[in-house]
Design a protein around this motif. Structure first.
Motif, PDB file in Angstrom:
ATOM      1  N   GLY A  83       0.827  -1.209   0.000  1.00 38.25           N
ATOM      2  CA  GLY A  83       0.000   0.000   0.000  1.00 38.25           C
ATOM      3  C   GLY A  83       0.861   1.259   0.000  1.00 38.25           C
ATOM      4  O   GLY A  83       0.594   2.208  -0.736  1.00 38.25           O
ATOM      5  N   ARG A  84       1.941   1.252   0.795  1.00 38.25           N
ATOM      6  CA  ARG A  84       2.832   2.429   0.830  1.00 38.25           C
ATOM      7  C   ARG A  84       3.561   2.580  -0.508  1.00 38.25           C
ATOM      8  O   ARG A  84       3.728   3.694  -1.014  1.00 38.25           O
ATOM      9  N   CYS A  85       3.961   1.455  -1.107  1.00 39.73           N
ATOM     10  CA  CYS A  85       4.681   1.493  -2.391  1.00 39.73           C
ATOM     11  C   CYS A  85       3.797   2.000  -3.519  1.00 39.73           C
ATOM     12  O   CYS A  85       4.231   2.762  -4.384  1.00 39.73           O
ATOM     13  N   SER A 101      12.591  -1.502  -1.634  1.00 41.61           N
ATOM     14  CA  SER A 101      13.569  -0.850  -0.744  1.00 41.61           C
ATOM     15  C   SER A 101      13.667   0.636  -1.066  1.00 41.61           C
ATOM     16  O   SER A 101      13.888   1.456  -0.182  1.00 41.61           O
ATOM     17  N   LYS A 102      13.461   0.987  -2.333  1.00 41.63           N
ATOM     18  CA  LYS A 102      13.525   2.401  -2.706  1.00 41.63           C
ATOM     19  C   LYS A 102      12.262   3.159  -2.284  1.00 41.63           C
ATOM     20  O   LYS A 102      12.341   4.327  -1.909  1.00 41.63           O
ATOM     21  N   HIS A 103      11.109   2.490  -2.363  1.00 36.38           N
ATOM     22  CA  HIS A 103       9.847   3.221  -2.188  1.00 36.38           C
ATOM     23  C   HIS A 103       9.196   3.128  -0.814  1.00 36.38           C
ATOM     24  O   HIS A 103       8.406   4.003  -0.459  1.00 36.38           O
ATOM     25  N   ASP A 104       9.459   2.053  -0.067  1.00 32.36           N
ATOM     26  CA  ASP A 104       8.802   1.952   1.236  1.00 32.36           C
ATOM     27  C   ASP A 104       9.700   2.568   2.303  1.00 32.36           C
ATOM     28  O   ASP A 104      10.773   2.037   2.602  1.00 32.36           O
ATOM     29  N   PRO A 105       9.276   3.693   2.901  1.00 34.91           N
ATOM     30  CA  PRO A 105      10.096   4.339   3.932  1.00 34.91           C
ATOM     31  C   PRO A 105      10.320   3.424   5.140  1.00 34.91           C
ATOM     32  O   PRO A 105      11.273   3.633   5.897  1.00 34.91           O
ATOM     33  N   GLU A 106       9.476   2.397   5.293  1.00 32.91           N
ATOM     34  CA  GLU A 106       9.629   1.475   6.429  1.00 32.91           C
ATOM     35  C   GLU A 106      10.404   0.211   6.062  1.00 32.91           C
ATOM     36  O   GLU A 106      10.396  -0.781   6.797  1.00 32.91           O
ATOM     37  N   TYR A 107      11.059   0.240   4.900  1.00 33.85           N
ATOM     38  CA  TYR A 107      11.827  -0.940   4.456  1.00 33.85           C
ATOM     39  C   TYR A 107      12.902  -1.324   5.479  1.00 33.85           C
ATOM     40  O   TYR A 107      13.563  -0.467   6.060  1.00 33.85           O
ATOM     41  N   SER A 108      13.055  -2.636   5.694  1.00 34.00           N
ATOM     42  CA  SER A 108      14.137  -3.140   6.537  1.00 34.00           C
ATOM     43  C   SER A 108      14.500  -4.542   6.026  1.00 34.00           C
ATOM     44  O   SER A 108      13.758  -5.114   5.213  1.00 34.00           O
TER      45      SER A 108
END
Ligand code: HEM
Length: 132
Positions: free
Chosen positions: A14-16, A103-110
């Motif tokens: 959804g965030r992406c 990884s580029k688009h989701d600010p919550e990527y880990s």
């Protein structure tokens, strides 16, 4: 990260999806991963393809949440040797390109979220790939 792995991925997606650029970047990465892959999209209307992929990824996530496999079976058919003829090795490049895009688009990527995505999508991807 809260919820089941499939919920966590659903929320991340959804965030992406907030940005259309997500799908532009995905195809840039995916096509850069091999000239043979780039060649398969030579005559494709990419703006239409980005919309179809938006839905295709959603189908993978919904399958992980227990939805019917009907839509994925039909993708398996369109991608098999008598369809687009997509060899099984290309699916790992597809998934790696997708994760690079997440990884580029989701600010919550880990790292943990990356693992979650791969675990959640793999059964659906295998279903399509195994229809070859
Ligand atoms: C078309 C999804 C993997 C190449 C499509 C379509 C969807 C889709 C929704 C449009 C509907 C259809 O024609 O059936 C997916 C998903 C994949 C995946 C979810 C991963 C599990 C791949 C891979 C390749 C590929 C690895 C390798 C190059 C194509 C091509 C088309 C297509 C060439 C047709 C483009 C055109 O109409 O010109 N894909 N795909 N797909 N896909 Fe995939």
């Amino acid at each position: 990260m809260v919820g089941t792995p499939a919920d966590i991925v659903f929320q991340s997606y959804g965030r992406c999806c907030k940005s259309e650029q997500f799908f532009v970047d995905f195809y840039d990465y995916f096509m850069a991963s091999s000239p043979a892959i780039k060649d398969r999209f030579r005559v494709t209307d990419m703006s239409q393809q980005r919309h179809l992929l938006r839905n295709g990824i959603m189908q993978l996530v919904l399958y992980a949440r227990g939805m019917s496999d009907r839509k994925l079976r039909s993708l398996g058919e369109s991608h098999n040797r008598s369809g687009y003829n997509i060899p099984s090795e290309w699916y790992s490049l597809w998934l790696d390109s997708l994760m690079k895009t997440v990884s580029k688009h989701d600010p919550e990527y880990s790292r943990a979220l990356d693992t979650c995505w791969r675990d959640v999508l793999t059964p659906g991807i295998d279903l399509i790939r195994d229809a070859y």
